[in-house]
Structures are given as C-alpha cells and as structure tokens.
Design a protein around this motif. Structure first.
Motif, PDB file in Angstrom:
ATOM      1  N   ASN A 158      -8.263 -16.207  -7.383  1.00  0.00           N
ATOM      2  CA  ASN A 158      -8.719 -14.659  -6.985  1.00  0.00           C
ATOM      3  C   ASN A 158     -10.269 -14.452  -6.750  1.00  0.00           C
ATOM      4  O   ASN A 158     -10.738 -14.660  -7.492  1.00  0.00           O
TER       5      ASN A 158
ATOM      6  N   ASN B  43     -11.630 -11.921  -6.290  1.00  0.00           N
ATOM      7  CA  ASN B  43     -12.151 -10.659  -7.024  1.00  0.00           C
ATOM      8  C   ASN B  43     -11.187 -10.707  -8.338  1.00  0.00           C
ATOM      9  O   ASN B  43     -10.644  -9.500  -8.487  1.00  0.00           O
ATOM     10  N   SER B  44     -11.366 -11.643  -9.048  1.00  0.00           N
ATOM     11  CA  SER B  44     -10.383 -11.444 -10.114  1.00  0.00           C
ATOM     12  C   SER B  44     -10.856 -10.623 -11.412  1.00  0.00           C
ATOM     13  O   SER B  44     -11.997 -10.732 -11.696  1.00  0.00           O
ATOM     14  N   SER B  45      -9.938  -9.704 -11.915  1.00  0.00           N
ATOM     15  CA  SER B  45     -10.457  -8.807 -12.880  1.00  0.00           C
ATOM     16  C   SER B  45     -10.647  -9.692 -14.303  1.00  0.00           C
ATOM     17  O   SER B  45      -9.425 -10.378 -14.594  1.00  0.00           O
TER      18      SER B  45
ATOM     19  N   SER C  44       0.834  -1.129   0.073  1.00  0.00           N
ATOM     20  CA  SER C  44      -0.086   0.089  -0.115  1.00  0.00           C
ATOM     21  C   SER C  44       0.788   1.351   0.004  1.00  0.00           C
ATOM     22  O   SER C  44       0.762   2.377  -0.798  1.00  0.00           O
TER      23      SER C  44
ATOM     24  N   GLU D 196       0.881 -11.629 -11.045  1.00  0.00           N
ATOM     25  CA  GLU D 196      -0.026 -12.731 -11.505  1.00  0.00           C
ATOM     26  C   GLU D 196      -1.629 -12.392 -11.006  1.00  0.00           C
ATOM     27  O   GLU D 196      -1.878 -11.361 -10.337  1.00  0.00           O
ATOM     28  N   SER D 197      -2.321 -13.216 -11.532  1.00  0.00           N
ATOM     29  CA  SER D 197      -3.708 -12.962 -10.931  1.00  0.00           C
ATOM     30  C   SER D 197      -3.813 -13.265  -9.307  1.00  0.00           C
ATOM     31  O   SER D 197      -3.115 -14.316  -8.956  1.00  0.00           O
ATOM     32  N   GLY D 198      -4.369 -12.441  -9.002  1.00  0.00           N
ATOM     33  CA  GLY D 198      -4.431 -12.573  -7.352  1.00  0.00           C
ATOM     34  C   GLY D 198      -3.311 -11.829  -6.623  1.00  0.00           C
ATOM     35  O   GLY D 198      -3.441 -11.950  -5.453  1.00  0.00           O
ATOM     36  N   ALA D 199      -2.358 -11.239  -7.376  1.00  0.00           N
ATOM     37  CA  ALA D 199      -1.332 -10.725  -6.685  1.00  0.00           C
ATOM     38  C   ALA D 199      -1.580  -9.392  -5.890  1.00  0.00           C
ATOM     39  O   ALA D 199      -0.820  -8.880  -5.387  1.00  0.00           O
ATOM     40  N   GLY D 200      -2.723  -8.712  -6.514  1.00  0.00           N
ATOM     41  CA  GLY D 200      -3.054  -7.410  -6.046  1.00  0.00           C
ATOM     42  C   GLY D 200      -3.048  -6.319  -6.743  1.00  0.00           C
ATOM     43  O   GLY D 200      -2.698  -5.145  -6.246  1.00  0.00           O
ATOM     44  N   LYS D 201      -3.114  -6.216  -8.005  1.00  0.00           N
ATOM     45  CA  LYS D 201      -3.056  -5.331  -9.041  1.00  0.00           C
ATOM     46  C   LYS D 201      -4.272  -4.273  -8.667  1.00  0.00           C
ATOM     47  O   LYS D 201      -4.458  -3.203  -8.623  1.00  0.00           O
ATOM     48  N   THR D 202      -5.439  -4.962  -8.901  1.00  0.00           N
ATOM     49  CA  THR D 202      -6.744  -4.065  -8.859  1.00  0.00           C
ATOM     50  C   THR D 202      -6.846  -3.467  -7.317  1.00  0.00           C
ATOM     51  O   THR D 202      -7.065  -2.316  -7.301  1.00  0.00           O
TER      52      THR D 202
ATOM     53  N   ASP E 243      -4.672  -1.747 -15.014  1.00  0.00           N
ATOM     54  CA  ASP E 243      -4.866  -2.660 -14.228  1.00  0.00           C
ATOM     55  C   ASP E 243      -5.616  -3.590 -15.107  1.00  0.00           C
ATOM     56  O   ASP E 243      -6.597  -3.729 -15.705  1.00  0.00           O
ATOM     57  N   ILE E 244      -4.747  -4.716 -15.376  1.00  0.00           N
ATOM     58  CA  ILE E 244      -5.062  -5.701 -16.358  1.00  0.00           C
ATOM     59  C   ILE E 244      -4.957  -7.135 -15.752  1.00  0.00           C
ATOM     60  O   ILE E 244      -4.226  -7.320 -14.820  1.00  0.00           O
TER      61      ILE E 244
ATOM     62  N   GLY F 168      -4.137 -10.640 -14.702  1.00  0.00           N
ATOM     63  CA  GLY F 168      -2.449 -10.948 -14.540  1.00  0.00           C
ATOM     64  C   GLY F 168      -2.493 -12.391 -15.225  1.00  0.00           C
ATOM     65  O   GLY F 168      -3.371 -13.006 -15.668  1.00  0.00           O
TER      66      GLY F 168
HETATM   67  N1  LIG Z   1      -2.058  -4.820  -0.465  1.00  0.00           N
HETATM   68  C1  LIG Z   1      -2.877  -5.902  -0.105  1.00  0.00           C
HETATM   69  N2  LIG Z   1      -3.149  -6.096   1.182  1.00  0.00           N
HETATM   70  C2  LIG Z   1      -3.966  -6.995   1.515  1.00  0.00           C
HETATM   71  N3  LIG Z   1      -4.743  -7.911   0.878  1.00  0.00           N
HETATM   72  C3  LIG Z   1      -4.438  -7.759  -0.563  1.00  0.00           C
HETATM   73  C4  LIG Z   1      -3.469  -6.722  -1.183  1.00  0.00           C
HETATM   74  N4  LIG Z   1      -3.431  -6.786  -2.409  1.00  0.00           N
HETATM   75  C5  LIG Z   1      -4.260  -7.788  -2.660  1.00  0.00           C
HETATM   76  N5  LIG Z   1      -5.116  -8.250  -1.649  1.00  0.00           N
HETATM   77  C6  LIG Z   1      -5.807  -9.432  -1.417  1.00  0.00           C
HETATM   78  O1  LIG Z   1      -5.654 -10.208  -2.823  1.00  0.00           O
HETATM   79  C7  LIG Z   1      -6.702 -10.294  -3.516  1.00  0.00           C
HETATM   80  C8  LIG Z   1      -6.515 -10.300  -4.852  1.00  0.00           C
HETATM   81  O2  LIG Z   1      -6.044  -8.971  -5.127  1.00  0.00           O
HETATM   82  P1  LIG Z   1      -6.324  -8.312  -6.608  1.00  0.00           P
HETATM   83  O3  LIG Z   1      -7.885  -8.576  -6.857  1.00  0.00           O
HETATM   84  O4  LIG Z   1      -6.003  -6.953  -6.739  1.00  0.00           O
HETATM   85  O5  LIG Z   1      -5.435  -9.152  -7.520  1.00  0.00           O
HETATM   86  P2  LIG Z   1      -5.340  -8.910  -8.968  1.00  0.00           P
HETATM   87  O6  LIG Z   1      -3.680  -8.977  -9.150  1.00  0.00           O
HETATM   88  O7  LIG Z   1      -6.070  -7.725  -9.510  1.00  0.00           O
HETATM   89  O8  LIG Z   1      -5.770 -10.172  -9.672  1.00  0.00           O
HETATM   90  P3  LIG Z   1      -6.456 -10.332 -11.177  1.00  0.00           P
HETATM   91  O9  LIG Z   1      -5.403 -10.415 -12.232  1.00  0.00           O
HETATM   92  O10 LIG Z   1      -7.186 -11.638 -11.049  1.00  0.00           O
HETATM   93  O11 LIG Z   1      -7.479  -9.451 -11.179  1.00  0.00           O
HETATM   94  C9  LIG Z   1      -7.702  -9.335  -2.911  1.00  0.00           C
HETATM   95  O12 LIG Z   1      -9.078  -9.528  -2.851  1.00  0.00           O
HETATM   96  C10 LIG Z   1      -7.320  -9.172  -1.536  1.00  0.00           C
HETATM   97  O13 LIG Z   1      -7.933  -9.955  -0.827  1.00  0.00           O
END
Ligand SMILES: Nc1ncnc2c1ncn2[C@@H]1O[C@H](COP(=O)(O)OP(=O)(O)OP(=O)(O)O)[C@@H](O)[C@H]1O
Length: 963
Positions: free
Chosen positions: A89, A91-93, A10, A38-44, A323-324, A326
């Motif tokens: 994930n 909440n996967s985009s 953050s 990667e997907s679920g890494a926290g991009k969104t 934000d695309i 992953g």
């Molecule tokens: N900085 C963070 N702190 C705590 N939890 C996080 C953080 N970033 C991501 N997460 C957790 O990981 C989950 C997946 O994050 P996010 O949706 O941002 O991934 P993503 O990279 O956008 O995946 P995708 O490519 O599938 O969209 C979130 O729902 C949250 O629970």
C-alpha cells in the motif's frame, strides 16, 4: 445488539455511518465502526469517507465548524507522520488509530479524541526494498521552504539521507510529496500549531535525518568513533543539546554499578544500535506528542453556561472509528508484522464474539429455534500469542528479562519448547519434511485466521526491549527542544523499574481498546482487497475468495440470513414504540413481554416477521423495523404537536398569570394612587370649606387672613356672575343682589352701568325723540298722579305732525296760527256769540269731528295773554285756556282735545309756563267773555257726555276706568 456489516465501498461506508449516527441519535448510546481488512484493502479510505460524511451531513453551528475542520484535518497530519509506502500500500497506516467523534445532544459533532497504537518505529531506521520511511520526511524535503530547509540544515534530495534511501524508492510517481506538504502545512495552521511548535517539530524530524547520516568508524581498540561531527553539530543545534555530550552518548555507555557509574566505549555495532534506538525513540515519542497535541485541539471546550445547559453540553455520545493496520504478509515478516497480525486476530476475535458466537448463543438462550452454524473461532490463535506465561509474548518477555545470554535464537528454542505442540505454530524443526523447506532456521510460522505467516525472530528481542541507553536518555531529557522535553521526562530517569516490553504494552493497549469497543454498539466494515498489484478495476478471484473465507464472511452471512436483523429487550422495545398502541401508551402496567405482544398485534406484525424470546423480541427483516420506525416517526409528530400544544398552553397560562398579577399590581398601585389623590382632594376640599366657613363667619370683619380668600372669592364670583345679569336696557331695573360686603361696590357698579346704559341710550336717541321725551317729562311734572289717563298716555308718543317745537316760535304765538294741528277729536269752539247755539249742536253732534286750527285759538288768545290752562282730573279731554284779563273781550277758550296731555304740554312749553296748568276736581270757572264767568262741572258716569245742566253749567261726564 444490532450488527451492521458492509463490504468496503464508498456508498456502503456512508450507509453504515448514517445508520450508526441515526441509531446514536435515536437511542442516545455510543457506537463504533470497526474497519478491518488486509493492508491496502481500503480501511483508511473508508474511515476518511465516514469522517467526510459526518462533516457534510451532521447539523453544524458556526462555532463548531472549527471542531469539524480540526477533526477532518487531523487526518493528513497523522497520515504524514504515521503512514508510509509499503509493498502492499502506497499509503499504509503504520500505526493503529482509534478515533472517537463526540456528538452533543443535538447530534452536532463537537470534538474528538484519538488513541494511537504501536507505531512501527523500526521503519524510521530501516525500510525494505521498495518501501519508504514515513511520508513526512519526504514531504518536508520536497515541499519545505528554502529557508526552513536551510535552518534545518537539510538538502532537498532524499537520496542524501540514509534513513530515506534504503528502500530505493524515495521518489515515487504515485505519491506527490510536494502537494501533500501543502495539505499538511495547512492542517497544522488549523490544528492550533504555533510557529514555535513547528520549528521544534521539524527540528526533531531533521535531526532524525541527520542522525541517520552519522557515520561510525572503529578505532584500534575496536571502539566506535565519529570522524565527521558535521551531523552531530546540526543535531545538537536542532535538539538544543551539547554536541560533545551527544557525541559521547552515541559512542559510550554508562554502566551503573552499585555506587559508581562507569562509562565504557561502545563497539561500532552498538553505536549504530544506539543511534538507531535514539532515532526510533525520538520519532516514536514525537508521534505520541503529536497525537496528544491534536487531541488537545479537538477537545470540546464548553463555554460559560448555566447548569442545565452545562449538563446538555457535556452530554455526549460518541461514534468510534477504528482504522488499524491490516493483516500483513511480506516475504520477510518481523516483530512489527507479528504485532500487527496479532492485533488483527484480536479484532477478528471481537467480531466473532459479538456476531457469530454471541448471536447464536443469544438465540439459544432466548429459546429461539436455531440450527447452529459452524465457524472458525480464532480464540485459539489469540491464546497462543497472548496467554499469560504460556503465550508467545510472555515467552518473549521472559527471554528479554532473563539473566544470561538471551538471543533471538534462544527465544525461538523457547517457543519450540513451550508452544511447539500448538496446532497453529510451526518451526523448521517441528515441521515435516515438506514444510521444512519453506521455514528458515531463525523463523517460526503461525497459522493465522487469515493464512500462514512466517516470522523471522531476528530483532524480536531488541525490538521488544526497545532499549534506549540511559546515557542517551539523559541527553534527550536535557534538550532545549520543548517537544523533546515533554517526551523525555526526568522522572523516567529516576524510575529504576524496568518499563514493560513493547509486546506487553501492545497487548495491554489492545485489551483496553477491546474494552472500549465492547462497551459500544458495533458496526463493521470489511474491506476486501481486489488485487495485490495496486491496480484499479482488477479483481483477483483467488485473492478475494481467500479473504472472504478467512474473514468468515460466509458464516457471517449465513447467520445473518437465518437470524434476525434486530433484537431488543422487551422493556426497551416497549419503551421505544409504546406510543404506537393506545393500550401501551402512555404506560403499560403489565409484564413487558405482554405489552410487546399487544403492541405488535396492534401494529400488525405477521408471524413470520418476528419471534418472541424469553427476554427479547427478534425481528427478522429490516423492512419490518423500518416500517415500525416510520410509524414511530409519524406518531412522534402527533405527540410533538400534543406536547407542543400542552407546552404552549402552559406558557400561555404562565404568561396570563404573569400578566394578571402584573395587572392586579398595577390596579392596586393605581387604586392606591387614586385613593391618595382623593384623600388629598378631600383634605384640600376640607381646607377650602373650612376656610370658606371661616371666611363666611368673618366676612364682615376687616380684611384679614381668615376672610381674605373668601372675600376675594365672593368678589370674583359676584363680578363673574354679574356680567351675565347686567340690565340690558335703561328701563330694566333688575340688578343682581350683591353680598353684604359688596353693596357699596354694587351700587357704584350699578350706577356706572345705568350711566353707561343711559349714555348708550342717549347716544341712540334722535333729536326728535329727545324733544318728545323732554315734552313727556314736562307732561309728567304736570299730570303724574293728578289726572286720570295719564298712565295710559305714557305709551302714546307725541306726534311731530301734531305740533312741532321747531316750528313753533315760543315767543310768537301767532306762528301757531300757521300750523294746522289735528287733534282728531271733536273740538268745542267756544265764543261768546255762538256758545249757546253751538252748545246744543255740540251735544247733538258730539261725536262729529271738527278740525280746529290753532290760528283760531290765536284769534282768540295771544301769547302774552295766556294766563293759565285748566283741565279736570278726570278722563275727559276738556281743556280751558285762560287768557289774560286784559284781553277779556275774547274770553277763555274751552276746548275738547283727544291728545289732551300732548296739547297741554306743547302749549305750556310754547309759552314756557309749565306751572300755569291747573288740574281741578269737580268744576272750574272760566270767562265766557270779559266779566262773564262760566262753570264746567266734571263728573263720572257710565258714558261720556257733555251737556248743559239746569243751572246752565257745562257738565262733562267721563267714564272712570281703572288705571
Ligand atoms: N474505495 C476506494 N476507492 C478507490 N480506491 C481505493 C478505495 N479504498 C482504497 N483505495 C486505494 O487503496 C489504497 C489503500 O487504501 P488504504 O490506505 O485505505 O488501505 P488500508 O486498508 O488502510 O491499508 P493499511 O492497512 O496498509 O493502512 C488507497 O491509497 C487507494 O489508492
């Protein structure tokens, strides 16, 4: 170019957002922040943090708060429609999102624009085990109001809908659909969605669910039928189409021959395909509509303003946020994963191009000493996918349009044939004995930069074609649902050309995305996924090491460490910092490189802190740059103060000139007014003077217009003057000389005044004084101009003590005998007997005082016997009282008297015979005794004398004095 690279966290998201924002504000250029991982890494999540950061820290005006709220609230809406739970994930985009945040010249966020990329439509109709459809379906069912659900013909239970229940995880404890629904509903109200919009939108969402529940059966001829039209009716109602037409479109296909159309029934399989294709198309296009709708609410509306402010207001810089989806590796990877991973390859390529490659190339080009660092360039994989005619997408497209029976298998064979030799491509057939086991017959494997991914070709052709039967398109074009009508345009039906395939469309949109990104200054956030189990605070070393490796972070770090934190063209560097050195400020006329050298020498850069290239300066440490920035910031204050002072003085001068001009104008007006007034006054004066002159000339004429005013003036003036010059006493004979025309009036006035004075005077005098004045009048009548000393006697008042009229009975002279009258001067008592002797004595003692009582006179003369009184015209005090001849025995009385005029006056007044006084000159005769006369001679001499002369005459000498 300066590259920011952070690992997802953050605070680092805030830092990089802040850095990009500051750079944008100071250098007025566009930036983008690429978030990868990667997907679920926290991009969104990272992108949301960045948005929040801008929302909180950027300056904000009241009016632009709405823009900010819309920007923030566009996220939950897009997430609801474009995100879904996947195995990786919750909440996967499932779509790519590029968002431009627009800032005005003051750095205030004023609007935004979103571009969406390839939404994973197949998820609408199919989800893997453990995955869900897009969130919105579940949110609607969980949170939607009863009336809304009833209106849409929906039940709350998602298990009742085939499209929602294939993954067997419709209800997921980690997701709170009900709460999310509230957030989304609130967001809709902020982003300008009307109730009608929402009705149409959820009509479409509900109809997708109804579509999924349509069941087909096969009739005897092997054609598909729909035994239960319940769902059809709901769809027809919600989309505003004819139920029968829809039903026919779902079970039949329109084939267009050269001149005629043939409608042929579909098999059960094809009907299911048509249904799913319709669901995907409807959802996919609705999603695009949604993005457009959000965009229109994010448009920065410039109000009415001047050209200058318009330029300022339309001046915008942007920070793009990418934000695309992953990198994805599932057990079963299809066309979607292929596209997603291709996209990630492209982004990695961009990163390599703009950091590792470009940076090293730059050092070389600039002649900076540099030890090349090796890295893996994934261009080879990108080429494998996208190369024209040779790449996988081209081969896929070819298979799709090729006449003849093309299948997914034939596509795989084509791949083996055309790219079989590529180092990053493998199939079961091409792999060695070891690899063969891990690749299925319908699969191919790509060695991505991030790792190996095996794709199943099943569905590739269908998904790439994304075919929606014309029959269904026609139905949707005629829909009464406004959103659908906007999504399915009739023009599309008329266009006979084959639309580009999904793969090609995606490839094109990616290349235009890269164009957008290349034109901006990059910042990168690399998200590292800690574990695959969605667990908090668990770090899987292997997984993290793998990510660090394939993301090329080590190489990147090496380049960063060995390289320079900042580089800038000499011109730009000089332009920015020239104010820090007196030699370069305000203008440097020599070559920019020399200017920069002079500048950094002046600032005091140490040799290890920088390198000078051919066209750029390279600064090794950020702290050096920060120190320079701080110095600039400090210098700016001084410059600002100077500019402010100049500006203020300019304003002051302008104000002064304005005031001066105003004063001159005022003065001119005032002078004009005064001059006009003076002219008026002069004219008036001339008129008055002329009138006066005329009046003066004709002043003696009868009253006429010519002299009227003059006369009035003269009169008034005279009267006014007169009041200050009135005589104050009766004796004051002065009088203001009147003008000719007022002589009569003046006389009258004078008389009035005198009368008035006299009246006042008279009122003021006492009875005694009055009596005395009457006596004086008598005195005047007798003596004025006849006897010397008269004039002097005027001032000497008569004294009551000497003789008082009230005490005298005029008829009886005897009364006088009782009165003692002191004359205070020698009296000659003259009688017949004693005259001679006394005479001599008199001469001797003439200065001696005698008091003679009038009684003695009375003894001599009686009132009735008084015949006259004589006195000389000289200054002597000799008085002769002539008695009646009948009383001659007594003779006339000769008296000397100091108060001659008083004594005579009172005497004659007593006897009421004013005319008996005789003033003689020279001498007079008197009777000494009856029959005997004496003479008194009056003369003047140097001294008073009374004596008897040789002739026996009494001689009285008096001194002649000038009166
Ligand atoms: N900085 C963070 N702190 C705590 N939890 C996080 C953080 N970033 C991501 N997460 C957790 O990981 C989950 C997946 O994050 P996010 O949706 O941002 O991934 P993503 O990279 O956008 O995946 P995708 O490519 O599938 O969209 C979130 O729902 C949250 O629970």
């Amino acid at each position: 170019m300066k590259t920011n690279l952070f690992l997802s966290h953050s605070s680092s998201s805030y830092a990089i957002a802040d850095n990009a924002y500051r750079m944008m504000c100071s250098e007025l250029n566009n930036h983008f922040i690429l978030i990868s991982g990667e997907s679920g890494a926290g991009k969104t999540e990272a992108s949301k943090k960045i948005l929040q950061y801008f929302a909180v820290t950027c300056p904000m005006t009241q009016s632009l708060q709405i823009a900010r709220d819309r920007l923030l609230l566009s996220n939950p809406v897009l997430e609801a429609f474009g995100n879904a739970r996947t195995l990786r994930n919750d909440n996967s985009s499932r779509f790519g999102k590029y968002m431009d945040i627009q800032f005005d010249f003051q750095g205030i966020p004023v609007g935004g624009h979103i571009i969406s990329y390839l939404i994973e439509k197949s998820r609408v109709v199919y989800q893997n085990q453990g995955e869900r459809n897009f969130h919105i379906f579940y949110q609607l069912l969980a949170g939607g109001e009863e009336e809304r659900l009833a209106f849409l013909g929906l039940e709350r239970d998602p298990q009742l809908y085939k499209y929602l229940s294939q993954g067997h995880c419709a209800k997921e404890s980690s997701i709170n659909d009900k709460n999310d629904w509230k957030t989304v509903s609130n967001a809709f109200s902020v982003i300008d969605f009307t109730e009608a919009d929402l009705e149409n939108l959820f009509g479409i969402i509900a109809s997708v669910l109804h579509l999924g529940n349509i069941g087909f059966e096969e009739d005897d001829q092997g054609c598909a039928t729909i035994p239960d039209t319940h769902e059809i009716k709901w769809i027809a109602k919600l989309l505003g189409v004819h139920a029968t037409v829809l039903l026919e479109a779902l079970t039949h296909r329109k084939i267009e021959a050269k001149t005629e159309e043939v409608i042929c029934p579909l098999t059960l399989e094809l009907s299911v395909y048509a249904r799913d294709a319709m669901a995907k198309a409807v959802y996919g296009r609705t999603f695009t509509w949604l993005v457009n709708k959000i965009n229109s609410s994010l448009v920065n509306k410039v109000g009415q303003c001047t050209l200058g402010t318009l330029l300022l207001l339309t001046w915008k810089t942007v920070i793009g946020l990418l934000d695309i989806y992953g990198f994805e590796v599932f057990d079963k990877n299809g066309f979607e994963q292929f596209c997603i991973n291709y996209c990630n390859e492209k982004l990695q390529q961009l990163l390599i191009e703009r950091t590792l490659k470009a940076e090293q190339a730059e050092y070389e080009m600039e002649g900076i000493e540099w030890e090349p660092i090796k890295y893996f360039n994934n261009k080879i994989i990108c080429d494998l996918v996208e190369e024209r005619h040779k790449g996988i997408i081209s081969i896929l497209d070819e298979e799709c349009i090729r006449p003849g029976p093309a299948t997914d298998l034939s596509f795989l064979e084509k791949l083996e044939e055309k790219v079989g030799k590529h180092a990053h491509f493998e199939t079961r057939k091409l792999a060695g004995p070891k690899g063969r086991k891990r690749i299925g017959w319908m699969e191919f494997r790509l060695l991505h930069y991030a790792g190996e991914v095996t794709y199943c070709t099943k569905g590739f052709l269908e998904k790439n074609n994304d075919l929606l039967y014309r029959h269904l398109k026609e139905v949707l074009c005629k829909s009464k649902n406004v959103i659908l009508r906007e999504c399915f345009l009739r023009a599309e039906l008329e266009n006979r050309r084959r639309p580009p395939t999904v793969g090609t469309q995606f490839k094109n949109s990616l290349s235009s995305l890269l164009e957008i990104l290349i034109s901006k200054e990059p910042s990168y956030i690399r998200c590292i996924k800690p574990n695959d189990r969605k667990e908090p605070s668990k770090f899987d070393d292997f997984l993290i090491r793998h990510q660090i490796k394939y993301l090329g972070l080590m190489e990147h770090l090496r380049v960063r460490r060995a390289g320079f934190a900042y580089r800038r063209k000499y011109e730009h560097f000089l332009q920015r910092y020239k104010s820090l050195c007196p030699d370069t400020w305000p203008h440097w006329h020599g070559p920019p490189a020399e200017g920069v050298e002079r500048l950094i020498n002046y600032i005091g850069y140490k040799p290890e802190e920088y390198k000078l290239g051919k066209t750029k300066i390279f600064i090794r440490f950020p702290r050096t740059l920060f120190a320079t920035e701080d110095a600039l910031e400090f210098c700016k204050h001084q410059l600002v103060a100077r500019i402010q002072a100049t500006y203020k003085s300019c304003l002051g001068r302008r104000e002064y000139v304005k005031k001066r001009q105003a004063a001159i104008k005022l003065e001119a007006h005032w002078r004009g007014a005064l001059a006009r007034k003076a002219i008026q006054r002069r004219k008036w004066a001339v008129r008055i003077i002329r009138k006066f002159i005329k009046g003066f000339i004709s002043r003696n004429k009868p009253l006429c217009p010519d002299n009227e005013e003059f006369i009035v003036f003269v009169r008034k003036n005279y009267i006014l003057n007169l009041r200050y010059h009135l005589p104050k006493t009766v004796l004051d004979k002065s009088w203001l000389r009147p003008p000719g025309i007022l002589e009569n009036a003046s006389d009258l006035l004078r008389k009035m005044c005198v009368r008035n004075l006299v009246r006042q005077y008279c009122r003021g005098i006492t009875a005694e004084r009055k009596a005395m004045m009457q006596q004086k009048v008598v005195t005047s009548e007798i003596f004025r101009g006849r006897k010397d000393g008269y004039t002097e006697s005027l001032n000497q008042p008569f004294a009551n003590s000497r003789i008082n009229e009230g005490d005298i009975n005029p008829k009886v002279l005897q009364l006088i005998s009782h009165e003692k009258i002191q004359y205070g001067v020698p009296v000659i008592k003259y009688d017949r007997k004693g005259f001679k002797a006394r005479q001599r004595q008199l001469i001797l003692t003439q200065k001696a005082a005698y008091v003679v009582e009038l009684a003695k006179i009375k003894q001599k003369i009686e009132y009735s016997a008084l015949k006259g009184v004589s006195t000389s015209n000289l200054r002597d005090g000799i008085l002769v009282i002539h008695v009646s001849p009948e009383d001659k025995q007594k003779g006339d009385a000769v008296l000397q008297c100091g108060h001659m005029f008083e004594a005579v006056t009172k005497l004659v007044m007593l006897v009421k015979k004013e005319n008996i006084v005789n003033v003689v000159q020279g001498s007079l005769q008197f009777f000494i005794s009856p029959g005997k006369e004496g003479t008194i001679v009056f003369d003047t001499g140097p001294e008073e004398q009374i004596y008897k002369n040789k002739n026996g005459q009494l001689t009285v000498v008096s001194v002649r004095r000038k009166s």
